[in-house]
Write a protein that holds these residues in place. Structure first.
Motif, PDB file in Angstrom:
ATOM      1  N   THR A  75       0.832  -1.201   0.000  1.00 49.54           N
ATOM      2  CA  THR A  75       0.000   0.000   0.000  1.00 49.54           C
ATOM      3  C   THR A  75       0.867   1.250   0.000  1.00 49.54           C
ATOM      4  OG1 THR A  75      -1.764  -1.189   1.164  1.00 49.54           O
ATOM      5  CG2 THR A  75      -1.857   1.214   1.196  1.00 49.54           C
ATOM      6  N   SER A  76       1.946   1.228   0.746  1.00 52.81           N
ATOM      7  CA  SER A  76       2.876   2.365   0.723  1.00 52.81           C
ATOM      8  C   SER A  76       3.418   2.577  -0.682  1.00 52.81           C
ATOM      9  CB  SER A  76       4.036   2.127   1.697  1.00 52.81           C
ATOM     10  OG  SER A  76       3.595   2.095   3.029  1.00 52.81           O
ATOM     11  N   LEU A  77       3.844   1.483  -1.330  1.00 49.56           N
ATOM     12  CA  LEU A  77       4.393   1.587  -2.681  1.00 49.56           C
ATOM     13  C   LEU A  77       3.344   2.121  -3.652  1.00 49.56           C
ATOM     14  CD1 LEU A  77       6.918   1.061  -4.404  1.00 49.56           C
ATOM     15  CD2 LEU A  77       6.086  -1.279  -4.768  1.00 49.56           C
ATOM     16  N   ALA A  78       2.081   1.694  -3.480  1.00 52.12           N
ATOM     17  CA  ALA A  78       1.011   2.179  -4.353  1.00 52.12           C
ATOM     18  C   ALA A  78       0.780   3.672  -4.165  1.00 52.12           C
ATOM     19  CB  ALA A  78      -0.277   1.398  -4.089  1.00 52.12           C
ATOM     20  N   THR A  79       0.849   4.164  -2.936  1.00 50.35           N
ATOM     21  CA  THR A  79       0.659   5.600  -2.719  1.00 50.35           C
ATOM     22  C   THR A  79       1.835   6.401  -3.263  1.00 50.35           C
ATOM     23  OG1 THR A  79       1.652   5.546  -0.486  1.00 50.35           O
ATOM     24  CG2 THR A  79      -0.731   5.214  -0.646  1.00 50.35           C
ATOM     25  N   MET A  80       3.025   5.802  -3.297  1.00 43.82           N
ATOM     26  CA  MET A  80       4.196   6.474  -3.856  1.00 43.82           C
ATOM     27  C   MET A  80       4.223   6.403  -5.385  1.00 43.82           C
ATOM     28  SD  MET A  80       6.709   4.872  -0.986  1.00 43.82           S
ATOM     29  CE  MET A  80       8.178   4.907  -2.005  1.00 43.82           C
ATOM     30  N   LEU A  81       3.494   5.446  -5.952  1.00 44.78           N
ATOM     31  CA  LEU A  81       3.465   5.241  -7.393  1.00 44.78           C
ATOM     32  C   LEU A  81       2.009   5.019  -7.818  1.00 44.78           C
ATOM     33  CD1 LEU A  81       5.711   5.043  -9.587  1.00 44.78           C
ATOM     34  CD2 LEU A  81       5.570   2.554  -9.339  1.00 44.78           C
ATOM     35  N   PRO A  82       1.149   6.032  -7.633  1.00 43.37           N
ATOM     36  CA  PRO A  82      -0.293   5.833  -7.868  1.00 43.37           C
ATOM     37  C   PRO A  82      -0.632   5.488  -9.301  1.00 43.37           C
ATOM     38  CG  PRO A  82       0.214   8.174  -7.579  1.00 43.37           C
ATOM     39  CD  PRO A  82       1.459   7.408  -7.206  1.00 43.37           C
ATOM     40  N   GLU A 131       6.759  11.579   0.356  1.00 42.15           N
ATOM     41  CA  GLU A 131       6.880  12.436  -0.827  1.00 42.15           C
ATOM     42  C   GLU A 131       8.298  12.405  -1.384  1.00 42.15           C
ATOM     43  OE1 GLU A 131       5.517  16.001   0.967  1.00 42.15           O
ATOM     44  OE2 GLU A 131       3.371  15.573   0.606  1.00 42.15           O
ATOM     45  N   GLN A 132       9.296  12.422  -0.502  1.00 46.70           N
ATOM     46  CA  GLN A 132      10.682  12.353  -0.962  1.00 46.70           C
ATOM     47  C   GLN A 132      10.976  11.011  -1.617  1.00 46.70           C
ATOM     48  OE1 GLN A 132      13.168  13.192   2.402  1.00 46.70           O
ATOM     49  NE2 GLN A 132      12.531  15.325   2.566  1.00 46.70           N
ATOM     50  N   ALA A 133      10.480   9.927  -1.017  1.00 47.10           N
ATOM     51  CA  ALA A 133      10.710   8.603  -1.595  1.00 47.10           C
ATOM     52  C   ALA A 133       9.989   8.461  -2.929  1.00 47.10           C
ATOM     53  CB  ALA A 133      10.251   7.530  -0.620  1.00 47.10           C
ATOM     54  N   SER A 134       8.803   9.054  -3.053  1.00 46.59           N
ATOM     55  CA  SER A 134       8.071   8.992  -4.313  1.00 46.59           C
ATOM     56  C   SER A 134       8.838   9.707  -5.427  1.00 46.59           C
ATOM     57  CB  SER A 134       6.686   9.630  -4.140  1.00 46.59           C
ATOM     58  OG  SER A 134       5.974   9.637  -5.364  1.00 46.59           O
ATOM     59  N   THR A 135       9.401  10.864  -5.114  1.00 45.28           N
ATOM     60  CA  THR A 135      10.205  11.585  -6.109  1.00 45.28           C
ATOM     61  C   THR A 135      11.412  10.753  -6.527  1.00 45.28           C
ATOM     62  OG1 THR A 135       9.521  13.733  -5.231  1.00 45.28           O
ATOM     63  CG2 THR A 135      11.573  13.666  -6.505  1.00 45.28           C
ATOM     64  N   GLU A 136      12.086  10.160  -5.552  1.00 39.53           N
ATOM     65  CA  GLU A 136      13.234   9.307  -5.835  1.00 39.53           C
ATOM     66  C   GLU A 136      12.837   8.138  -6.732  1.00 39.53           C
ATOM     67  OE1 GLU A 136      16.206   7.319  -2.752  1.00 39.53           O
ATOM     68  OE2 GLU A 136      14.325   6.190  -2.873  1.00 39.53           O
ATOM     69  N   LEU A 137      11.729   7.500  -6.409  1.00 42.37           N
ATOM     70  CA  LEU A 137      11.278   6.335  -7.157  1.00 42.37           C
ATOM     71  C   LEU A 137      10.952   6.695  -8.600  1.00 42.37           C
ATOM     72  CD1 LEU A 137      10.478   3.343  -7.117  1.00 42.37           C
ATOM     73  CD2 LEU A 137       8.239   4.037  -6.237  1.00 42.37           C
ATOM     74  N   HIS A 138      10.247   7.788  -8.802  1.00 38.95           N
ATOM     75  CA  HIS A 138       9.923   8.216 -10.162  1.00 38.95           C
ATOM     76  C   HIS A 138      11.194   8.519 -10.961  1.00 38.95           C
ATOM     77  CE1 HIS A 138       5.799   8.577  -8.672  1.00 38.95           C
ATOM     78  NE2 HIS A 138       5.411   8.727  -9.929  1.00 38.95           N
ATOM     79  N   GLY A 162      15.865   4.599 -15.656  1.00 39.26           N
ATOM     80  CA  GLY A 162      16.104   3.223 -16.064  1.00 39.26           C
ATOM     81  C   GLY A 162      15.441   2.860 -17.374  1.00 39.26           C
ATOM     82  N   CYS A 163      14.246   3.399 -17.634  1.00 40.14           N
ATOM     83  CA  CYS A 163      13.558   3.043 -18.872  1.00 40.14           C
ATOM     84  C   CYS A 163      13.780   4.074 -19.968  1.00 40.14           C
ATOM     85  CB  CYS A 163      12.068   2.837 -18.629  1.00 40.14           C
ATOM     86  SG  CYS A 163      11.121   4.348 -18.421  1.00 40.14           S
ATOM     87  N   GLY A 164      14.348   5.222 -19.638  1.00 41.14           N
ATOM     88  CA  GLY A 164      14.730   6.197 -20.641  1.00 41.14           C
ATOM     89  C   GLY A 164      13.587   6.973 -21.251  1.00 41.14           C
ATOM     90  N   ALA A 165      12.488   7.150 -20.493  1.00 42.92           N
ATOM     91  CA  ALA A 165      11.335   7.878 -21.023  1.00 42.92           C
ATOM     92  C   ALA A 165      10.483   8.352 -19.858  1.00 42.92           C
ATOM     93  CB  ALA A 165      10.514   6.975 -21.945  1.00 42.92           C
ATOM     94  N   PRO A 166       9.533   9.273 -20.102  1.00 42.13           N
ATOM     95  CA  PRO A 166       8.588   9.633 -19.046  1.00 42.13           C
ATOM     96  C   PRO A 166       7.847   8.403 -18.546  1.00 42.13           C
ATOM     97  CG  PRO A 166       8.443  11.188 -20.862  1.00 42.13           C
ATOM     98  CD  PRO A 166       9.317  10.060 -21.328  1.00 42.13           C
ATOM     99  N   LEU A 167       7.463   8.421 -17.268  1.00 49.08           N
ATOM    100  CA  LEU A 167       6.883   7.230 -16.660  1.00 49.08           C
ATOM    101  C   LEU A 167       5.624   6.770 -17.388  1.00 49.08           C
ATOM    102  CD1 LEU A 167       7.153   5.165 -14.406  1.00 49.08           C
ATOM    103  CD2 LEU A 167       5.778   6.667 -12.955  1.00 49.08           C
ATOM    104  N   ALA A 168       4.776   7.694 -17.813  1.00 50.69           N
ATOM    105  CA  ALA A 168       3.552   7.296 -18.514  1.00 50.69           C
ATOM    106  C   ALA A 168       3.872   6.501 -19.776  1.00 50.69           C
ATOM    107  CB  ALA A 168       2.723   8.531 -18.847  1.00 50.69           C
TER     108      ALA A 168
END
Length: 462
Positions: free
Chosen positions: A144-151, A204-211, A217-223
């Motif tokens: 659930t934490s990961l989902a809130t950081m990467l909705p 919020e800081q961890a979410s920014t880091e994760l994004h 790593g994938c070389g493009a915007p997350l979407a």
């Protein structure tokens, strides 16, 4: 605030529900595929905040897993790690297990079950209570934490989290009711963290880091990365699987159609998925996407974590009327109460319908995309400084419910999910979190320099 205490009433008044709980356990354990068993064994022993990486998708999951193992997500790891993760640091299922004192399936009827384990494992070694499931609680505070950081991937992450809970039944270590209560506890823990403004900063800081790491790593915007990836499940499948595991097809034991009382502060779990809504409007979203009343663990007007469908709520598209009322955009959304109602908690009259004769249960196994990482033995426990996530011991039983139970100022090791005199769960530890937050801020500041551009591009998106 009571969370999972309906189990006592079920044991006393509903032998049919307890018998169905047993029957479902046998069915899920015996009908598990080889692939499901392999994944269940991995979740049994690994840090599930890493083993559930495939919930992010084939490519993004590999990037996330590699980054975690390489130490390139220090803020994320500080919050989510199995040993010392700050979200679950003051949480434990042990006091509740001792209170409810319900034997595990492999103790009550081992002759009906198939033993699942890795060579040299000890999957059936624990003699601690079954209810609630500590592994499931841990999976849900991590997932659930990961989902809130990467909705953007919330339905898939939460569906994979529900698989980790279901895997406890595959292993015959728990019953469906244990898993349901573990979900409720785990999500309540995350709510307490998001409801704390200081702790919210860490998310919020961890979410920014994760994004940043995923996009590098994938070389493009997350979407674009998500659109090009192979998902764990489609949105529709993920939402369906998650909702099915909210109730495991138990019959209703109370009245259907009752308005929901959204648990206090539960709306904080929608801050990242619906940032433009007010707190009251987020509560309306939770009410509009909730499952029906009357489920075995439904706390009714006291605030029902049983009824919350967080995957549906986080992914819901909504419109807001001029008066602030929220409506779901998707006409295919789940049935809802005619009007969201959230009265002050009252003490409802207990319902005691006549026992029913449950029909045979044969839930269809979910067969997601395979992943077969080598199971690893958990790290040996050792006392440590709470600001060192890698060194803090796991819970004191084989089925760990939280990251650790090291006491903070004014607390004791067992009072994080303490039982009040009336048998209800008293709190989950955010009352003692201020010192941890301060230490975590320093830790995360020191680790910020570890976020580097990845040299490896595993399964790079074309």
């Amino acid at each position: 605030m009571p969370i999972i205490d309906r189990f006592t009433q079920l044991r006393a008044d509903r032998p049919d529900i307890i018998a169905l709980n047993d029957a479902m356990t046998v069915t899920i354990n015996q009908n598990a595929t080889a692939e499901q068993v392999d994944r269940a064994i991995v979740d049994q022993y690994d840090d599930m905040s890493v083993s559930m990486a495939d919930g992010l998708g084939e490519n993004l999951g590999a990037i996330y897993r590699d980054a975690r193992l390489a130490g390139e997500l220090p803020k994320t790891e500080a919050l989510l790690a199995k040993s010392g993760g700050l979200v679950g640091y003051y949480s434990s299922s042990n006091p509740a297990k001792e209170h409810f004192d319900w034997d595990r399936p492999y103790i009550r009827f081992p002759e009906l079950l198939t033993y699942r384990d890795k060579p040299g494992g000890d999957a059936w070694a624990s003699t601690s209570g079954a209810y609630p499931s500590g592994h499931t609680s841990q999976a849900y505070w991590q997932g659930t934490s990961l989902a809130t950081m990467l909705p953007e991937l919330a339905p898939q992450i939460l569906a994979r989290t529900s698989e980790a809970g279901n895997n406890r039944i595959v292993m015959a270590a728990h019953y469906p009711l244990d898993v349901m209560s573990g979900r409720m506890m785990g999500q309540h823990i995350v709510e307490r963290r998001w409801s704390d403004p200081e702790f919210r900063t860490l998310f919020e800081q961890a979410s920014t880091e994760l994004h940043q790491v995923l996009e590098a790593g994938c070389g493009a915007p997350l979407a674009d990365c998500i659109a090009a990836d192979t998902p764990y499940l489609s949105d529709e499948e993920a939402l369906a699987v998650y909702r099915d595991r909210l109730g495991y097809d138990f019959p209703l034991v109370g009245a259907a159609g009752e308005p929901i009382t959204v648990p206090e502060n539960a709306e904080s779990l929608l801050i990242t998925s619906h940032p433009d809504l007010t707190a009251e409007q987020r509560r309306q979203v939770l009410a509009l996407t909730a499952v029906d009343s009357g489920r075995p663990l439904d706390e009714g007007a006291e605030g029902s974590w049983q009824r919350l469908d967080l995957a549906a709520a986080m992914s819901a598209s909504v419109t807001v009327a001029a008066d602030g009322t929220v409506s779901l955009v998707d006409p295919a959304a789940p049935p809802v109460d005619p009007a969201p109602v959230d009265p002050a908690p009252t003490d409802p009259a207990p319902t005691d319908p006549a026992p029913v004769d449950p029909a045979p249960v044969d839930p269809a196994p979910v067969d997601p995309a395979p992943v077969d990482p080598a199971p690893a033995d958990p790290a040996a426990p050792a006392p440590a400084d709470p600001t060192d996530p890698a060194a803090v011991p796991a819970d004191d039983e084989q089925d760990a419910g939280g990251a650790a139970q090291q006491p903070g100022p004014g607390t004791s090791a067992g009072d994080d999910v303490a039982l009040a005199d009336d048998g209800s769960l008293a709190y989950t530890g955010s009352e003692s979190i201020a010192g941890i937050v301060a230490a975590a801020l320093a830790l995360m500041a020191a680790g910020a320099g570890l976020i580097v551009a990845r040299r490896r591009r595993l399964r790079r998106l074309r």
